[in-house]
Design a protein around this motif. Structure first.
Motif, mmCIF file in Angstrom:
data_model
loop_
_atom_site.group_PDB
_atom_site.id
_atom_site.type_symbol
_atom_site.label_atom_id
_atom_site.label_comp_id
_atom_site.label_asym_id
_atom_site.label_seq_id
_atom_site.Cartn_x
_atom_site.Cartn_y
_atom_site.Cartn_z
ATOM 1 N N GLY A 73 0.845 -1.205 0.000
ATOM 2 C CA GLY A 73 0.000 0.000 0.000
ATOM 3 C C GLY A 73 0.870 1.242 0.000
ATOM 4 N N ARG A 74 0.546 2.192 -0.869
ATOM 5 C CA ARG A 74 1.277 3.465 -0.919
ATOM 6 C C ARG A 74 0.269 4.607 -0.826
ATOM 7 N N ALA A 75 0.706 5.715 -0.221
ATOM 8 C CA ALA A 75 -0.204 6.845 0.018
ATOM 9 C C ALA A 75 -0.287 7.764 -1.198
ATOM 10 N N TYR A 76 -1.501 8.188 -1.519
ATOM 11 C CA TYR A 76 -1.727 9.179 -2.581
ATOM 12 C C TYR A 76 -2.809 10.162 -2.150
ATOM 13 N N THR A 77 -2.552 11.423 -2.455
ATOM 14 C CA THR A 77 -3.486 12.485 -2.073
ATOM 15 C C THR A 77 -4.694 12.493 -3.000
ATOM 16 N N VAL A 78 -5.843 12.728 -2.423
ATOM 17 C CA VAL A 78 -7.057 12.857 -3.236
ATOM 18 C C VAL A 78 -7.064 14.272 -3.809
ATOM 19 N N ILE A 88 -6.366 11.036 -8.605
ATOM 20 C CA ILE A 88 -5.052 11.129 -7.957
ATOM 21 C C ILE A 88 -3.998 11.463 -9.012
ATOM 22 N N ASP A 89 -3.014 12.276 -8.605
ATOM 23 C CA ASP A 89 -1.913 12.660 -9.488
ATOM 24 C C ASP A 89 -0.655 11.975 -8.983
ATOM 25 N N MET A 90 -0.071 11.123 -9.825
ATOM 26 C CA MET A 90 1.036 10.263 -9.387
ATOM 27 C C MET A 90 2.323 10.634 -10.118
ATOM 28 N N GLY A 94 10.268 5.106 -11.030
ATOM 29 C CA GLY A 94 10.336 3.668 -11.282
ATOM 30 C C GLY A 94 9.654 2.761 -10.276
ATOM 31 N N GLY A 95 8.853 3.298 -9.327
ATOM 32 C CA GLY A 95 8.306 2.467 -8.249
ATOM 33 C C GLY A 95 7.158 1.578 -8.677
ATOM 34 N N LEU A 96 6.691 0.750 -7.720
ATOM 35 C CA LEU A 96 5.603 -0.205 -7.987
ATOM 36 C C LEU A 96 4.331 0.524 -8.438
ATOM 37 N N CYS A 97 3.878 1.491 -7.632
ATOM 38 C CA CYS A 97 2.629 2.192 -7.977
ATOM 39 C C CYS A 97 2.832 3.097 -9.183
ATOM 40 N N ALA A 98 3.990 3.769 -9.230
ATOM 41 C CA ALA A 98 4.260 4.664 -10.365
ATOM 42 C C ALA A 98 4.251 3.859 -11.667
ATOM 43 N N GLY A 99 4.833 2.661 -11.635
ATOM 44 C CA GLY A 99 4.865 1.802 -12.829
ATOM 45 C C GLY A 99 3.465 1.337 -13.205
ATOM 46 N N GLY A 235 7.246 13.691 5.695
ATOM 47 C CA GLY A 235 8.083 13.039 4.686
ATOM 48 C C GLY A 235 7.166 12.212 3.799
ATOM 49 N N TYR A 236 7.042 12.560 2.518
ATOM 50 C CA TYR A 236 6.130 11.854 1.623
ATOM 51 C C TYR A 236 6.823 10.729 0.863
ATOM 52 N N TRP A 237 8.148 10.746 0.792
ATOM 53 C CA TRP A 237 8.874 9.657 0.125
ATOM 54 C C TRP A 237 10.325 9.762 0.563
ATOM 55 N N ARG A 238 11.119 8.763 0.201
ATOM 56 C CA ARG A 238 12.549 8.845 0.504
ATOM 57 C C ARG A 238 13.351 8.439 -0.711
ATOM 58 N N THR A 239 14.486 9.121 -0.897
ATOM 59 C CA THR A 239 15.363 8.765 -2.008
ATOM 60 C C THR A 239 15.937 7.377 -1.726
ATOM 61 N N ALA A 240 16.432 6.723 -2.762
ATOM 62 C CA ALA A 240 16.995 5.386 -2.581
ATOM 63 C C ALA A 240 18.128 5.447 -1.552
ATOM 64 N N SER A 241 18.902 6.549 -1.549
ATOM 65 C CA SER A 241 20.006 6.673 -0.585
ATOM 66 C C SER A 241 19.499 7.193 0.752
HETATM 67 C C1 LIG Z 1 0.253 11.214 2.966
HETATM 68 C C2 LIG Z 1 1.008 11.026 1.658
HETATM 69 C C3 LIG Z 1 0.446 11.493 0.477
HETATM 70 C C4 LIG Z 1 1.128 11.309 -0.739
HETATM 71 N N1 LIG Z 1 0.567 11.791 -1.900
HETATM 72 C C5 LIG Z 1 1.194 11.583 -3.091
HETATM 73 C C6 LIG Z 1 0.598 12.019 -4.318
HETATM 74 O O1 LIG Z 1 -0.493 12.584 -4.350
HETATM 75 N N2 LIG Z 1 1.276 11.787 -5.485
HETATM 76 C C7 LIG Z 1 2.496 11.125 -5.490
HETATM 77 O O2 LIG Z 1 3.081 10.923 -6.577
HETATM 78 N N3 LIG Z 1 3.068 10.703 -4.333
HETATM 79 C C8 LIG Z 1 2.442 10.894 -3.153
HETATM 80 N N4 LIG Z 1 3.008 10.435 -1.989
HETATM 81 C C9 LIG Z 1 4.313 9.769 -2.085
HETATM 82 C C10 LIG Z 1 4.193 8.287 -2.500
HETATM 83 O O3 LIG Z 1 3.420 7.577 -1.532
HETATM 84 C C11 LIG Z 1 5.626 7.691 -2.575
HETATM 85 O O4 LIG Z 1 6.382 8.349 -3.571
HETATM 86 C C12 LIG Z 1 5.617 6.192 -2.814
HETATM 87 O O5 LIG Z 1 6.872 5.675 -2.405
HETATM 88 C C13 LIG Z 1 5.413 5.811 -4.280
HETATM 89 O O6 LIG Z 1 5.269 4.410 -4.333
HETATM 90 P P1 LIG Z 1 5.885 3.501 -5.496
HETATM 91 O O7 LIG Z 1 5.269 2.153 -5.276
HETATM 92 O O8 LIG Z 1 5.677 4.153 -6.829
HETATM 93 O O9 LIG Z 1 7.442 3.488 -5.210
HETATM 94 P P2 LIG Z 1 8.190 2.637 -4.063
HETATM 95 O O10 LIG Z 1 8.084 1.187 -4.387
HETATM 96 O O11 LIG Z 1 7.698 3.089 -2.722
HETATM 97 O O12 LIG Z 1 9.698 3.089 -4.239
HETATM 98 C C14 LIG Z 1 10.518 2.537 -5.268
HETATM 99 C C15 LIG Z 1 11.715 3.432 -5.486
HETATM 100 O O13 LIG Z 1 11.249 4.690 -5.971
HETATM 101 C C16 LIG Z 1 11.807 5.754 -5.192
HETATM 102 N N5 LIG Z 1 10.768 6.791 -5.096
HETATM 103 C C17 LIG Z 1 9.619 6.763 -4.370
HETATM 104 N N6 LIG Z 1 8.917 7.880 -4.574
HETATM 105 C C18 LIG Z 1 9.620 8.636 -5.453
HETATM 106 C C19 LIG Z 1 9.403 9.896 -6.059
HETATM 107 N N7 LIG Z 1 8.308 10.620 -5.813
HETATM 108 N N8 LIG Z 1 10.335 10.371 -6.924
HETATM 109 C C20 LIG Z 1 11.454 9.645 -7.217
HETATM 110 N N9 LIG Z 1 11.725 8.433 -6.649
HETATM 111 C C21 LIG Z 1 10.805 7.934 -5.796
HETATM 112 C C22 LIG Z 1 12.173 5.150 -3.846
HETATM 113 O O14 LIG Z 1 13.300 5.806 -3.276
HETATM 114 C C23 LIG Z 1 12.522 3.716 -4.234
HETATM 115 O O15 LIG Z 1 13.890 3.628 -4.564
HETATM 116 C C24 LIG Z 1 2.367 10.636 -0.767
HETATM 117 C C25 LIG Z 1 2.920 10.152 0.436
HETATM 118 C C26 LIG Z 1 2.251 10.364 1.637
HETATM 119 C C27 LIG Z 1 2.875 9.841 2.925
#
Ligand SMILES: Cc1cc2nc3c(=O)[nH]c(=O)nc-3n(C[C@H](O)[C@H](O)[C@H](O)COP(=O)(O)OP(=O)(O)OC[C@H]3O[C@@H](n4cnc5c(N)ncnc54)[C@H](O)[C@@H]3O)c2cc1C
Length: 251
Positions: A73-78, A88-90, A94-99, A235-241
């Motif tokens: 589960g990953r967080a996304y703003t409505v 939702i705007d994503m 390269g992440g799971l949800c982004a992909g 903190g909404y996300w973290r860099t790989a490092s």
């Molecule tokens: C309350 C809340 C609301 C959020 N709302 C939004 C939203 O509206 N839109 C949105 O896009 N995100 C939002 N996020 C951030 C989002 O949840 C994270 O970016 C999440 O990690 C994306 O999941 P993933 O499965 O794509 O990548 P993950 O599988 O979690 O990460 C895979 C890799 O991608 C990298 N990564 C993760 N996010 C980013 C990024 N943004 N840019 C570059 N590299 C990244 C990580 O470091 C990791 O190496 C929100 C987070 C929170 C806590």
């Protein structure tokens, strides 16, 4: 057996409802800007619970690509919620949800839970606002700006990957919006510098959503200068490092 006090029972009920997974179907998926993809999701089991403040968020639950029985589960703003549909705007990376968002087609299914509360400070803010976010917090800031009373004054700083990611946003006339295209700078550097040097009134409400290290640095900066009830940094996300370079930190 002792009965659960009503306040705790209410709280547990809210938590249970917020965690309940509901199916959604993709209605539309398209690139809003070069680094942001918009998804419109049909809530197949609509839920009328709505947080009282802006920046509410859902969890998007997707099956693990290696092991279909587990899910993540990953967080996304409505960004918008109308007529049983959630927008939702994503961020595209390269992440799971982004992909998944990148490949999403009309009719694709997923699950969500929530909507959960996002702003978590007094609403509406009593004094000026100082808002800051990178592209992951942009949808939240868009919601906050649109919901602020028209007389609100203040500033919003938004770090985006590039100039073409700038979006038009509705805001009260007294709130100035600055976009900070990141270019080759590390995530969070331009945002941290702008917020740490911005004029700060003692009655300001500060709300920040950004990469984890930038958010932590800004929390330390603002909590040293304002009452804790006026500051929220997330903190909404973290860099790989897991870090931005040291010279991005406010002094
Ligand atoms: C309350 C809340 C609301 C959020 N709302 C939004 C939203 O509206 N839109 C949105 O896009 N995100 C939002 N996020 C951030 C989002 O949840 C994270 O970016 C999440 O990690 C994306 O999941 P993933 O499965 O794509 O990548 P993950 O599988 O979690 O990460 C895979 C890799 O991608 C990298 N990564 C993760 N996010 C980013 C990024 N943004 N840019 C570059 N590299 C990244 C990580 O470091 C990791 O190496 C929100 C987070 C929170 C806590």
């Amino acid at each position: 057996m002792r009965e659960t006090p009503p306040a705790i029972a209410d709280h547990l009920d809210r938590v249970r409802r917020a965690n309940r997974r509901r199916p959604v179907a993709v209605v539309e998926a398209f690139d809003l800007t070069p680094n942001m993809r918009r998804l419109v999701l049909d809530e197949l089991e609509p839920d009328t619970d709505a947080p009282p403040r802006p920046a509410g968020w859902i969890k998007l639950h997707l099956a693990d690509p290696g092991d279909g029985r587990r899910s993540h589960g990953r967080a996304y703003t409505v960004r918008e919620r109308v007529g049983g549909r959630i927008v939702i705007d994503m961020v595209r990376h390269g992440g799971l949800c982004a992909g998944w968002a990148q490949r999403a087609r009309t009719g694709d299914r997923a699950e969500i839970s929530g909507v959960r509360d996002g702003f978590r400070l007094d609403w509406p803010p009593a004094g000026e606002v100082l808002l800051g976010a990178d592209e992951t917090g942009l949808p939240a800031i868009a919601g906050i700006l649109a919901a602020l009373p028209p007389a609100t004054r203040g500033t919003a700083w938004l770090e985006v990957p590039e100039e073409a990611d700038v979006q038009p946003l509705d805001a009260p006339p007294g709130v100035t919006i600055h976009f900070l295209p990141r270019g080759a700078a590390p995530p969070g550097r331009r945002l941290t510098r702008a917020l740490a040097t911005a004029p700060l009134s003692p009655d300001a409400t500060v709300w920040v959503a950004a990469e984890r290290t930038a958010a932590l640095d800004l929390r330390a900066h603002f909590e040293a200068r304002l009452p804790l009830t006026q500051v929220r940094t997330a903190g909404y996300w973290r860099t790989a490092s897991g870090s931005v370079s040291d010279d991005a930190r406010p002094s």
